[in-house]
Motif scaffolding. Structure first.
Motif, PDB file in Angstrom:
ATOM      1  N   UNK A  52       0.840  -1.209   0.000  1.00  0.00           N
ATOM      2  CA  UNK A  52       0.000   0.000   0.000  1.00  0.00           C
ATOM      3  C   UNK A  52       0.866   1.247   0.000  1.00  0.00           C
ATOM      4  N   UNK A  53       1.914   1.263   0.835  1.00  0.00           N
ATOM      5  CA  UNK A  53       2.775   2.440   0.940  1.00  0.00           C
ATOM      6  C   UNK A  53       3.515   2.735  -0.358  1.00  0.00           C
ATOM      7  N   UNK A  54       3.848   1.689  -1.113  1.00  0.00           N
ATOM      8  CA  UNK A  54       4.591   1.899  -2.358  1.00  0.00           C
ATOM      9  C   UNK A  54       3.752   2.590  -3.415  1.00  0.00           C
ATOM     10  N   UNK A  55       2.419   2.482  -3.292  1.00  0.00           N
ATOM     11  CA  UNK A  55       1.535   3.074  -4.288  1.00  0.00           C
ATOM     12  C   UNK A  55       1.007   2.079  -5.291  1.00  0.00           C
ATOM     13  N   UNK A  56       1.468   0.819  -5.247  1.00  0.00           N
ATOM     14  CA  UNK A  56       0.996  -0.201  -6.188  1.00  0.00           C
ATOM     15  C   UNK A  56      -0.112  -1.069  -5.601  1.00  0.00           C
ATOM     16  N   UNK A  57      -0.389  -0.926  -4.306  1.00  0.00           N
ATOM     17  CA  UNK A  57      -1.478  -1.665  -3.700  1.00  0.00           C
ATOM     18  C   UNK A  57      -1.034  -2.881  -2.923  1.00  0.00           C
ATOM     19  N   UNK A  58      -1.948  -3.363  -2.071  1.00  0.00           N
ATOM     20  CA  UNK A  58      -1.642  -4.504  -1.213  1.00  0.00           C
ATOM     21  C   UNK A  58      -1.330  -5.753  -2.022  1.00  0.00           C
TER      22      UNK A  58
END
Length: 570
Positions: A48-54
Motif C-alpha cells: 500500500x505504501x509503495x503506491x501499487x497496492x496490497x
C-alpha cells in the motif's frame, strides 16, 4: 563470455543446499509459518505504501520470497517488500507510474545479476557502521512519516517530499479529524510495542490487525477505510509493462533500486550470520538470488524486493536452520492469497499504518545509537549526516554522503599518523668527538606512516623548515605507503633544500616506492651523485665524506684524559 557463464553457473544452487533442507524439516516448517504470520501485515502495508497496492506487496512476498530463498546466498534470509525500498519507490511511482516501477524492478534484477557475476559482493563489508546506523534511523523516520495519512484517516496529500506530505496530512486532520482511524492505528502500534516487550515470541502484529479488523467490522466503523478487493491468486505472468523506449530515463532509478537491494540484503544476511553459530552467507550468491527475485517479481505485478532484516531475525529466533523456512513462509503467504483474499481485503488501512509505525519504532536501536555516538565525534557526525540526508534527500544519496564523509574523516585520521621526527645520529659508528662535529652539520629525519596527499603539505612545511645544517638524511624505511602527491612533495622539498645549499641523502627506500618516485622524477634527484643508501649508517658515512670533501668537517684532537680524582668527582 565463457568466463561470465562459468561465474553464473558457480552461483546456482547445489547438492549441499538440498542436503540442508533435510536437516531439521519440522523446525524449519514451524519457523516458516511464524515468519509468514509476521510478514503478512508487513507485505500488505508496504505494498500500500509503495503506491501499487496490497496485492503488489503480497505478490512480491510470494514470488521474490521463494526465488530468493532458492537462489540466495544465505540459508536464513527472508526476502520481500521492505520499508527502505518503499521509500525509494514512492517518487518513482509518482513520476513514472506503475509500469515504470515494474520496469525499474526488472532492470534492477539484471544489474544485481551482473554485479554478482563480477564478484563484487565482498566489497559491501567495507560499509562503515555509522553509515549503516544513520541509514537505518533515516529509513525508520521516513517509514513512520509515510504512514501519517493512513494513520490519521485522511487522503494522501500531493507532494514528493515525505516531510511535506506528512505535514499536509496533519493539517487536513486538524480541519477534518478522523478519530476512528487515529485510534485504530495508535491501538495497533501500542499493542505491538508493549506485546513485544511482554512476550517477544508472540506475533502481536497479526493479532493486533485481526482484532482491529473484527472491531471495525462489528462496530460498522465506516471511517476505518479497508484495503479493498484483492485478487484470489497471483496474476498471470506478463511483460505488458515493458517499454524499451523508457530504458534511458529509468536507468538512474534502476541503479538506485539495485544499490539499495544489494546494501539491505547483504546487511540483513550479515545480521543473520551474527545471530547464529556456523552460518555464513555467500555475498555474491546473495546478490544473484536477489537479482533473480527482482527479475521475476515484476512479471506478477510485484515491487522490487530485498532481504528483510526484521523477518530474517524472526526466522532465526524461531529456530530456522535452512532455506526450507523461507520457502515455507512464501508458500503460506501464497495459500493466504488464494484462500483468504476476501478476509484480508477487510483489514483497515489504519491498522496497517499502525503496524508500520510500530515497525519504524522498533528499527531504531537506542543502545546501538548511544554506543556509536560515544565512540568518536567522527562516528557521531557520520551517523547524523547520513540520517538527515536519508530523511531530506534519498537513500542512495544518503549512503554516498555517508561514505564520502567517512572517507574524508578516515583519511584525516590516517594523515595524522604520518610523522617527520628528527632522530639522533647513530653513536655506535663514531666517537663522541666525531659525533659532536657531525651533529653541528647533519640532521637525520625519520618519516613514519603514509606519505600521501592528505599528509604531504604538512610534511613539506616541516622538512623545508630545517636550518643551520649542511646535510639532511631522510630515513625512509618506515614509510608505509606513498602516492604521486607524496612523491612530488618529496621532490619539491629536496629541490628547495638543494637551492639553500643543503645536501639531501636518503636511506631505506622500499622497492614499492621506487616506481612512484621515479614516475615524478624524484628518484633521479636521489640517485644523482650517489645520494641514496641502503642503510642509515651508510648514509651517515656518506654525509661525513661529503662534509670532509667540502672542507666543512675536520678532525678535532681528543680532549686530555681525566685523572682518577676527576672521574670520582663526576
Amino acid at each position: 563470455m565463457r568466463t561470465a557463464f562459468v561465474r553464473i553457473t558457480a552461483l546456482l544452487p547445489g547438492r549441499a543446499d538440498l542436503a540442508d533442507l533435510r536437516r531439521d524439516p519440522r523446525r524449519d516448517l514451524l519457523a516458516g509459518l511464524t515468519v509468514a504470520i509476521v510478514a503478512l501485515p508487513l507485505a500488505l502495508g508496504f505494498g500500500v505504501s509503495s503506491g501499487l497496492g496490497a496485492e503488489a506487496g503480497l505478490a512480491t512476498a510470494v514470488v521474490a520470497g521463494a526465488l530468493a530463498a532458492i537462489f540466495g546466498g544465505s540459508n536464513l534470509q527472508v526476502s520481500g517488500p521492505t520499508g527502505a525500498m518503499t521509500v525509494v519507490l514512492v517518487p518513482i511511482v509518482g513520476e513514472f507510474g506503475t509500469a515504470g516501477v515494474l520496469m525499474v524492478g526488472l532492470m534492477a534484477g539484471v544489474l544485481l545479476i551482473a554485479v554478482a557475476a563480477l564478484r563484487a559482493g565482498k566489497y559491501m563489508q567495507y560499509v562503515p557502521a555509522p553509515v549503516v546506523e544513520g541509514f537505518t534511523v533515516g529509513i525508520a523516520c521516513v517509514i513512520g512519516l509515510q504512514q501519517i495519512p493512513n494513520a490519521l484517516g485522511v487522503p494522501k496529500p500531493e507532494g514528493d517530499r515525505v516531510l511535506v506530505v506528512a505535514w499536509r496530512a496533519v493539517e487536513e486532520f486538524a480541519r477534518h479529524p478522523n478519530w476512528t482511524a487515529a485510534g485504530l492505528s495508535v491501538a495497533v502500534a501500542a499493542l505491538m510495542l508493549t506485546g513485544a516487550r511482554w512476550r517477544p515470541t508472540v506475533p502481536f502484529s497479526i493479532l493486533a490487525v485481526a482484532l482491529a479488523t473484527v472491531v471495525a467490522q462489528a462496530a460498522g466503523l465506516d471511517a476505518a477505510t479497508p484495503i479493498g478487493d484483492l485478487p484470489s491468486g497471483l496474476p498471470v505472468p506478463s511483460l505488458s509493462f515493458l517499454d524499451p523506449g523508457s530504458l534511458g530515463t529509468l536507468i538512474a532509478p534502476a541503479l538506485a533500486v539495485a544499490a539499495l537491494a544489494a546494501l539491505e540484503s547483504l546487511l540483513s544476511a550479515s545480521v543473520a550470520d551474527g545471530m547464529t553459530v556456523g552460518q555464513k552467507h555467500d555475498p555474491d550468491r546473495e546478490l544473484f538470488g536477489q537479482g533473480v527475485a527482482n527479475l521475476a517479481a515484476p512479471l506478477f505485478g510485484g515491487v522490487p524486493a530485498t532481504g528483510a532484516i526484521a523477518r530474517t531475525a524472526v526466522n532465526v529466533r524461531s529456530g530456522a536452520s535452512s532455506r526450507l523456512a523461507a520457502l515455507t513462509h512464501a508458500a503460506v503467504l501464497a495459500v493466504i492469497v488464494f484462500a483468504a483474499a476476501p478476509l484480508v481485503s477487510k483489514i483497515p488501512l489504519a491498522a496497517l499504518a499502525g503496524v508500520l509505525l510500530a515497525t519504524a519504532v522498533r528499527m531504531v536501536e537506542v543502545g546501538s545509537l548511544k554506543a556509536m555516538a560515544k565512540a568518536t565525534r567522527s562516528d557521531a557526525l557520520i551517523l547524523i549526516l547520513t540520517a538527515v540526508a536519508t530523511l531530506v534527500l534519498d537513500l542512495v544519496q544518503a549512503v554516498i554522503i555517508g561514505f564520502a564523509v567517512a572517507g574524508v574523516l578516515a583519511l584525516r585520521a590516517v594523515a595524522k599518523h604520518a610523522r617527520l621526527d628528527q632522530v639522533p645520529l647513530d653513536r655506535g659508528d663514531h666517537s663522541a668527538e666525531e659525533h659532536a662535529l657531525l651533529a653541528e652539520h647533519i640532521v637525520a629525519y625519520r618519516i613514519d606512516g603514509p606519505l600521501f596527499f592528505a599528509a604531504a603539505h604538512r610534511f613539506l612545511l616541516e622538512l623545508t623548515d630545517v636550518a643551520d645544517v649542511r646535510v639532511v638524511i631522510l630515513r625512509m624505511s618506515r614509510v608505509s605507503t606513498m602516492d604521486a602527491t607524496g612523491a612530488l612533495v618529496l621532490k619539491d622539498a629536496v629541490e628547495k633544500l638543494e637551492r639553500r645549499g643543503i645536501r639531501v641523502l636518503a636511506s631505506g627506500l622500499r622497492p614499492g616506492h621506487r616506481q612512484v618516485l621515479d614516475s615524478v622524477g624524484a628518484l633521479g634527484l636521489l640517485h644523482r651523485d650517489g645520494r641514496e643508501y641502503a642503510t642509515t649508517p651508510e648514509a651517515i658515512r656518506g654525509a661525513r665524506d661529503h662534509l670532509e670533501t667540502a672542507g666543512v668537517l675536520t678532525v678535532v684532537p681528543p680532549p686530555p684524559a681525566r685523572t682518577a680524582g676527576e672521574e670520582t668527582a663526576r
